[in-house]
Design an enzyme around this catalytic site. Structure first.
Site, short mmCIF file in Angstrom:
data_model
loop_
_atom_site.label_atom_id
_atom_site.label_comp_id
_atom_site.label_asym_id
_atom_site.label_seq_id
_atom_site.Cartn_x
_atom_site.Cartn_y
_atom_site.Cartn_z
N TRP A 111 45.27 25.16 -8.41
CA TRP A 111 44.07 24.60 -8.84
C TRP A 111 42.96 26.13 -8.08
CZ3 TRP A 111 39.00 24.68 -6.14
CH2 TRP A 111 38.00 25.15 -6.61
N ASP A 171 29.97 18.75 -17.88
CA ASP A 171 29.62 17.58 -17.05
C ASP A 171 28.10 16.78 -16.41
OD1 ASP A 171 31.03 14.94 -15.95
OD2 ASP A 171 31.89 16.12 -14.56
N ASP A 230 38.98 27.84 -13.07
CA ASP A 230 37.40 27.63 -12.02
C ASP A 230 37.03 28.62 -10.82
OD1 ASP A 230 36.74 24.82 -13.93
OD2 ASP A 230 37.41 23.82 -12.05
N ASP A 262 38.27 18.54 -20.82
CA ASP A 262 38.46 18.67 -19.78
C ASP A 262 39.40 17.43 -19.29
OD1 ASP A 262 38.59 19.27 -17.03
OD2 ASP A 262 36.09 19.32 -17.19
N ARG A 271 39.52 12.98 -8.25
CA ARG A 271 37.67 12.81 -8.08
C ARG A 271 37.49 12.57 -8.42
NH1 ARG A 271 34.41 16.78 -12.85
NH2 ARG A 271 33.73 17.70 -11.26
C1 DGJ Z 1 35.94 21.29 -14.42
C2 DGJ Z 1 36.04 22.58 -15.59
O1 DGJ Z 1 36.49 23.32 -15.10
C3 DGJ Z 1 34.41 22.59 -14.73
O2 DGJ Z 1 34.17 23.86 -15.51
C4 DGJ Z 1 33.54 21.44 -15.22
O3 DGJ Z 1 33.90 21.48 -16.81
C5 DGJ Z 1 34.34 20.46 -13.77
N1 DGJ Z 1 34.82 20.48 -14.56
C6 DGJ Z 1 33.24 19.33 -14.88
O4 DGJ Z 1 33.41 18.11 -14.28
#
Ligand code: DGJ
Length: 729
Positions: free
Chosen positions: A198, A366, A547, A477, A442
């Site tokens: 990640w 989100d 991310d 997502d 999560r």
């Molecule tokens: C993971 C995504 O990669 C982010 O850009 C964002 O949308 C978050 N989730 C939101 O929970």
């Protein structure tokens, strides 16, 4: 036709672009692999067939020792008759045995390429591609396998897929099915693959294969951040610019495995397909199973040549979206600007700044639904939170549209929070195993996408939201991997089907939504780039790459991703500094140079930008409009390698296909005081053309730029960068 069969020597020859692939029906009825490499006009390949007696290599029934499956290169590995490599197929029959012995039965060659039911697949017209369907049959089990090979005429690319048909009167169980097996006569190759994590997706790893079986895999339910469904095998001397390389990308978004095995004779078997660790499929009499497609690419122009073929193939023969050749709207996403803490007023004030700066779409991430103010609740409750968005989405979107911006919305369709109305109504809709707790990631669980009613619910709920306002984009997502993969509705002996059925359900939801909203722009995402695979590109034209939005980290992430996937598919945004993932501070302009190499946008609070930053944003927006055609449709040349510790400046070139212009970006990750001086040679230009570099006004011939190269400027600080534009005059 790019595919032929020679009745006399029984050789099949496939010509794909400037590559040739050949195999033959052996006198004993098996199918032996002969050749894959640069194009060869003749089909007289049978001389390469090499039966050879070896101690300890048993002969299959009805064959002689020299023809042992232990020695002969094959098109698809057998099981239990002397082929001791990893098998390509395992079928458990009614008698409990798994031996199968597939031999040639028939074949068909035809123009064009059939689609795969419920699965992603490359496509092409009768003028683009030809398909061979080879039927292999195992008499004792009455099971047939259909190996499909589609050779693309313009590209060094062959798509392969496999269908298994149970003709017998009894139920059989498919325990393993590779999508393609590739046997190499000279197996001392380097394996290149894309492991990661990640926020650090798709690093490039390269190492010589050795005498063991290497498995690259995901058992996480999604293709994953940790390993990408791709591998390449290159000769040891192959570089970015020169040499031979064979790439394989699986068009699949779930658990996969690639097995690479160098054997006792230095022959090598490489195969890729659904991961057998989490798979089994029941085939009742008359039923069949289709395995996902794999796209093979051959290049003798180095790793870069392989990448450019994958890019062209994906852009022209895989991505279907209405948006595939359209310039994507520049977006601003509120995630890193506000996280969960926003209301309509805040969003509109970001939208107002966005409109003023030339940004074209606001994406609400989100937190807009149910009671979601943090990540502990509401997934599954896809109805708007009116406390945050007074007047609902209809009102907000109208106001955003009135500012001249499009509107996009985040969903995480496959997930469910325990703390949600959906979970209270349907506690058995999540993946789980009776009598065991369910692991959370999560704070969320995963919906059982193998259940049609779950897919129906999601389809109806998402449609309701999309119909309630002018929503032109969604970010799809998926923020956790799958555990306790059990379905409440599958019988005990079919629970191992659930992982694959999950992927089929997810694909079906995409398909249905695209059918109803053909112009909807969907951006794939999974906690950043955890589901960046060729399978997804059949449904979505772009995917959030990571991310990690730090420009310096992105140099590596985007480099690794670009080995297979075109820049037009890579979500890349300019975010705030200190960067939220690394704490690093990079110049605003450099963040732009890096993000320009993908689908471009912002992920920061525009309300907080000072005048200097606002001026920079205007410049970046103009640069996007000016150069995006090169990034999205041109040829990518990676001129230096960020994974090489000796690389001082990371340099990318996007050249127009006709050589008329090129965009070159240079970024120095870290300042090396009094560091190296070096030159870089450009690629893809017209040697006889004269090119003017826009900023300096200096003219060069294409030959000079490609042979003598350019002096790379010495940058004096961490993260410094520059952009050059060469135009043929
Ligand atoms: C993971 C995504 O990669 C982010 O850009 C964002 O949308 C978050 N989730 C939101 O929970």
């Amino acid at each position: 036709m790019a595919i032929s069969f020679n009745e006399t020597n029984k050789v099949f020859k496939l010509d794909a672009g400037a590559s040739t692939y050949a195999f033959m029906i052996e006198p004993n009825g098996y199918v032996a692999h002969l050749y894959y490499g640069p194009e060869v006009a003749s089909d007289a390949f049978a001389y390469l067939y090499r039966p050879m007696e070896r101690a300890f290599s048993p002969a299959a029934p009805g064959t002689t020792a020299p023809e042992s499956r232990d020695v002969i290169l094959q098109e698809f590995g057998t099981n239990g008759v002397g082929d001791f490599h990893a098998p390509s197929i395992i079928v458990r029959q009614g008698n409990g045995h798994t031996v199968t012995d597939f031999k040639y039965r028939s074949h068909q060659i035809r123009k064009g390429k059939p689609a795969l039911p419920g699965l992603p697949a490359t496509f092409g017209s009768d003028d683009d591609v030809d398909t061979l369907e080879l039927s292999l049959y195992d008499e004792a089990s009455d099971v047939e396998i259909l190996l499909r090979y589609s050779a693309f005429r313009k590209y060094n690319a062959i798509a392969r897929s496999v269908q298994v048909v149970n003709h017998s009167a009894e139920t059989v169980h498919l325990e393993k099915i590779a999508s393609a097996a590739l046997d190499f006569a000279d197996g001392l190759l380097d394996l290149i693959h894309l492991p990661g994590a990640w926020a650090r997706e798709r690093s490039v790893e390269r190492h010589p294969v050795n005498h063991s079986r290497t498995v690259l895999e995901s058992v996480r339910g999604l293709s994953s951040h940790q390993q990408n469904p791709f591998f390449a095998l290159a000769t040891p001397e192959t570089t970015e610019r020169n040499g031979e390389i064979f790439g394989a990308a699986l068009l699949y978004s779930g658990n996969f495995a690639a097995e690479i095995e160098l054997d006792q004779f230095n022959q090598l078997r490489a195969q890729i397909g659904i991961n057998e660790r989490t798979f089994e499929w029941t085939l009742a009499p008359g039923e069949s199973f289709t395995a996902p497609e794999v796209l093979l690419v051959y290049s003798r122009d180095g790793i870069g040549g392989m990448s450019r073929t994958f890019h062209d193939m994906f852009r022209n023969h895989l991505i279907r979206s209405y948006w595939k050749d359209l310039k994507r709207p520049i977006l601003v996403n509120n995630w890193e600007a506000t996280y969960f803490d926003f209301d309509a007023k805040k969003l509109l004030s970001i939208a107002r700044d966005a409109a003023d700066l030339g940004i074209e779409m606001l994406v609400l991430d989100d937190g807009w639904f149910g009671r979601r103010n943090d990540d502990r609740s509401s997934l599954g409750d896809w109805f708007v939170n009116e406390e945050k968005l007074d007047g609902g989405l209809g009102k907000l979107v109208k106001e955003v549209n009135q500012l001249g911006l499009k509107f996009g919305l985040w969903f995480e369709p496959e997930m469910i929070s325990r703390e949600s109305e959906l979970f209270r109504a349907h506690p058995d809709w999540c993946l789980h195993v009776p009598g065991r707790g369910a692991s959370e990631g999560r704070n969320q669980l995963v919906l059982d996408m193998s259940r049609p009613e779950v897919v129906d619910y999601l389809y109806e709920t998402i449609c309701k939201v999309l119909d309630s306002a002018n929503i032109e984009y969604i970010k799809w997502d998926a923020n956790r991997h799958l555990t306790e993969v059990g379905s409440a509705v599958m019988p005990a002996d079919r629970q191992k089907e659930v992982s694959h059925r999950y992927v089929l359900g997810m694909y079906e939801l995409h398909e249905r939504l695209l059918k109803r909203y053909p112009k909807l722009l969907i951006e794939g995402c999974s906690g950043g780039g955890g589901r960046f695979d060729a399978g997804m590109l059949y449904y979505v034209p772009q995917i959030w790459t990571s991310d990690d939005t730090d420009a310096i980290e992105r140099l590596k992430i985007q480099y690794g991703t670009s080995l297979v996937y075109p820049c037009s598919t890579m979500g890349a945004h300019i975010s705030d500094c200190p960067n939220h993932q690394t704490g690093r501070i990079n110049p605003f302009a450099t963040r732009g140079y890096v993000a320009l190499s993908g689908t471009f946008g912002y992920e920061l609070d525009l309300n907080k930008m000072n005048d200097e930053e606002r001026a920079e944003i205007r410049k970046q927006v103009a640069a996007y409009h000016k150069y995006n055609h090169l990034v999205a449709q041109g040829d990518l040349y990676r001129l230096t390698d960020p994974f090489n510790p000796g690389t001082v400046v990371v340099i990318w070139e996007h050249a127009a296909k006709d050589g008329s212009e090129a965009l070159v970006t240079m970024v120095q990750p870290r300042n090396v005081p009094n560091g190296q001086l070096f030159r870089v040679r450009l690629c893809g230009l017209d040697p006889a053309g004269v090119y003017k570099e826009e900023k300096s006004g200096v003219c060069y011939t294409g030959e000079m730029l490609m042979n003598a190269g350019l002096n790379v400027p010495r940058y004096e600080r961490d993260g410094a960068g520059e952009l050059f534009h060469f135009v043929r005059i």
